[in-house]
Design an enzyme around this catalytic site. Structure first.
Site, mmCIF file in Angstrom:
data_model
loop_
_atom_site.group_PDB
_atom_site.id
_atom_site.type_symbol
_atom_site.label_atom_id
_atom_site.label_comp_id
_atom_site.label_asym_id
_atom_site.label_seq_id
_atom_site.Cartn_x
_atom_site.Cartn_y
_atom_site.Cartn_z
ATOM 1 N N LYS A 385 2.269 0.788 8.535
ATOM 2 C CA LYS A 385 0.957 0.676 7.891
ATOM 3 C C LYS A 385 -0.125 1.470 8.599
ATOM 4 O O LYS A 385 -1.290 1.089 8.605
ATOM 5 C CB LYS A 385 0.550 -0.809 7.788
ATOM 6 C CG LYS A 385 1.552 -1.645 7.013
ATOM 7 C CD LYS A 385 1.217 -3.116 7.020
ATOM 8 C CE LYS A 385 2.307 -3.906 6.304
ATOM 9 N NZ LYS A 385 2.093 -5.355 6.333
ATOM 10 N N ASP A 461 4.582 -4.268 -0.603
ATOM 11 C CA ASP A 461 3.433 -4.478 0.280
ATOM 12 C C ASP A 461 2.443 -3.336 0.061
ATOM 13 O O ASP A 461 2.730 -2.190 0.418
ATOM 14 C CB ASP A 461 3.902 -4.496 1.735
ATOM 15 C CG ASP A 461 2.799 -4.932 2.700
ATOM 16 O OD1 ASP A 461 1.614 -4.840 2.318
ATOM 17 O OD2 ASP A 461 3.125 -5.351 3.815
ATOM 18 N N HIS A 559 -12.256 11.964 -17.477
ATOM 19 C CA HIS A 559 -12.851 10.762 -16.897
ATOM 20 C C HIS A 559 -14.138 10.376 -17.633
ATOM 21 O O HIS A 559 -14.454 9.198 -17.769
ATOM 22 C CB HIS A 559 -13.132 10.968 -15.403
ATOM 23 C CG HIS A 559 -11.929 10.729 -14.546
ATOM 24 N ND1 HIS A 559 -11.583 9.476 -14.097
ATOM 25 C CD2 HIS A 559 -10.988 11.577 -14.071
ATOM 26 C CE1 HIS A 559 -10.482 9.564 -13.375
ATOM 27 N NE2 HIS A 559 -10.105 10.823 -13.344
#
Length: 587
Positions: A385, A461, A559
């Protein structure tokens, strides 16, 4: 005067301030009118929630006792008198004053007792039906009372109410509710109510119902108070290694699913993509300390000896029937040593599995190295991580490379761009631009977008998106410069199909959609490896689409069209209207 709404008057107090304003207005000698506004600001704490029993002159328990006694007393008196009349042949309709009073008392007590059983319902109804605007108007006279602060709702059960009060006061720890109550849903509700009362803030938009809190106990989330809703979209079909996959993506970013879907269409129309698994091994790296650097070096030589490695593998593999030690890499910093263990983990992501194996090895090493001091089971040489060069170079989890050849026609018709434009943009943006930025594993357009969306949908995760998004995107012209060869290389995709969040109902459904739910009995680890290749293939599709949009200036337009709120749209329309009519304003 006409009464529009009447509220019970509040008794005056020393903390009450009254401000009286009197306004008069005259116009052209017409009738004089006046209005008086009285605003009362009470700075005391909010008054308790009104109850139906507050209307009674005596306490509820005393009033109940009186009416119960009255009902049975007059009933007995009337029955006794009627029996006497029947025996003496006296007509029953001939009643005395005492009998008339008894009949009236019987009817009154019966009505009260009949209504008594609905008092609890009335109290709960009044408690939840708060007056939104404490204002009453008498024609031209208006009195405004300040809105009371939100008051805590009354729990359905008296036991729950007492538990909430105990949690708020600190007598019962919030984290112990599940074990004390044995009901995870009830524990979440009580914890939520206690939190609202302690903070004074309501969690109206956070849903509580409709979730299986038993399924997360002890493995996914502690002290739950609800759950967050994230929309799940579908991109595909993704044609990968001859198979078609509809890829679930959980995200709140507009255009992401649509863009990835366009990339999947381009890959599909060009014959599909090919993904190859390069490595499959999870890592854990403890840090140990010795009295001298020489002793640390002696352990390094011991671990790197192939003869000793075989013995350590047996010790390591005892932790699980799926764990298989692959390699040990050592690095010394003075008298401290970092040992990076790599092992296969079947269909699990494998952090817990490799940690157990490492602990077994450390216990074994203490026999020959009793002076070894284990500082931590993780010394960040893993590296988990966090962006780290060791993961970028050595890999962690599943290492995958995925490629596809997109034909010139598909590039032009589906991606709305050209092969030379894509190749040039990739070189200047993903390669040179990332190098100038000093990027570590970030030689791509937006791999993290796709990885995060798939991770959340499939119960991975989300924090491991950091190293799992390490990716280098390569593009070059092939077949005489007509077609586009595109590839993504991802050395550290950390996924699993068992354990953690993969067993939750929604996430398990998404894994089932991909055909990788649970553990593969025929070939352990194949489901997790397939999921890693699907992630890489989806990233390739996402890279294709976004790079095409950027090369043709479509990014901002898309967008503006799909990722704007209604308020933004209304402002945009207003600006366009002003531009079109600007000449009128000038005039």
């Amino acid at each position: 005067m006409g009464l529009r709404r009447a509220l019970p008057p509040k008794p005056p107090s020393a903390s009450t301030t009254a401000v009286i304003r009197h306004r008069k207005s005259n116009s052209n000698n017409n009738n004089q009118s006046s209005s008086t506004s009285v605003t009362v600001a009470d700075h005391r704490s909010p008054s308790p929630i009104p109850k139906a029993s507050d209307a009674l002159p005596l306490p509820l328990y005393l009033t109940n006792g009186i009416f119960f006694t009255l009902f049975f007393s007059v009933a007995y008196f009337l029955l006794h008198r009627w029996r006497e009349k029947i025996r003496s042949s006296t007509p029953l309709h001939v009643v005395s004053v005492s009998e008339l009073a008894a009949i009236v008392s019987l009817i009154a007590s019966f009505i009260y007792l009949l209504g008594f059983f609905g008092i609890d319902f009335v109290q709960s109804f009044i408690a939840t039906s708060r007056v939104d605007d404490d204002t009453f108007t008498l024609e031209n006279d208006t009195v405004h009372h300040p809105k009371p602060k939100p008051t805590p709702r009354i729990m359905k059960s008296e036991d729950d109410e007492e538990i909430v009060k105990s949690v708020v006061s600190g007598l019962i720890p919030s984290y112990s509710l599940e074990s004390k109550l044995g009901d995870c849903r009830r524990a979440a509700s009580i914890r939520r109510e206690a939190l609202e009362r302690k903070t004074g803030r309501l969690l109206l938009g956070l849903p509580l119902e409709g979730f299986d809190y038993e399924s997360i106990l002890g493995q996914c989330c502690e002290m739950p108070i609800g759950y967050v809703q994230i929309p799940v979209g579908i991109a595909g079909p993704l044609l990968l290694n001859g198979g078609e996959y509809m890829v679930p993506m959980a995200t709140t970013e507009g255009c992401l699913v649509a863009s990835t879907n366009r990339g999947c269409k381009a890959v599909f129309s060009s014959g599909g993509a090919t993904a190859i698994l390069l490595k499959d091994g999870m890592t854990r790296a403890p840090v140990v300390r010795f009295g001298t650097a020489a002793r640390a070096a002696s352990l390094k030589f011991f671990l790197e000896d192939r003869i000793n490695f075989d013995t350590l593998s047996i010790v390591f593999n005892k932790s699980s029937r799926f764990a298989r030690l692959q390699s040990i890499q050592c690095s010394i910093a003075g008298k401290n040593m970092y040992i990076r263990f790599t092992c296969s983990t079947g269909d699990a992501m494998g952090m817990n599995m490799v940690s157990k194996g490492v602990q077994n090895v450390l216990d074994f090493l203490h026999i020959d190295f009793p002076d070894m001091d284990v500082i931590g089971i993780s010394g960040n040489f893993c590296s988990d991580k966090k962006p780290a060069a060791v993961n970028w170079i050595e890999g962690r989890g599943r290492s995958v490379v995925c490629e596809a050849v997109i034909t010139e026609e598909v590039v032009r018709k589906v991606l709305k761009t050209t092969v030379p434009a894509l190749v040039e943009l990739n070189m200047l943006k993903n390669l040179a631009g990332s190098a100038i930025a000093g990027s570590l594993g970030g030689f791509n357009a937006h791999a993290a977008n796709i990885v995060s969306a798939i991770f959340i949908a499939t119960g991975q995760d989300p924090a491991q998106n950091i190293e799992s998004s390490h990716c280098i995107t390569m593009m070059e012209a092939v077949n005489g410069g007509k077609d586009l060869h595109v590839s993504v290389t991802m050395p550290a995709i950390e996924v699993g199909t068992v354990g953690g969040g993969t067993q939750l109902a929604s996430q398990a459904a998404c894994l089932n959609l991909l055909g990788v739910k649970g553990s593969s009995k025929e070939s352990p680890g194949s489901n997790a490896r397939l999921l890693a290749t699907i992630v890489a293939g989806s990233v390739l599709a996402g890279e294709l689409s976004l790079m095409s949009a950027i090369s043709e200036g479509q990014l901002v337009k898309s967008h503006m069209k799909y990722n704007r709120s209604n308020q933004d749209d209304s402002n945009h329309v207003l600006v366009d209207y002003i531009k079109k009519n600007i000449f009128k304003l000038k005039v």
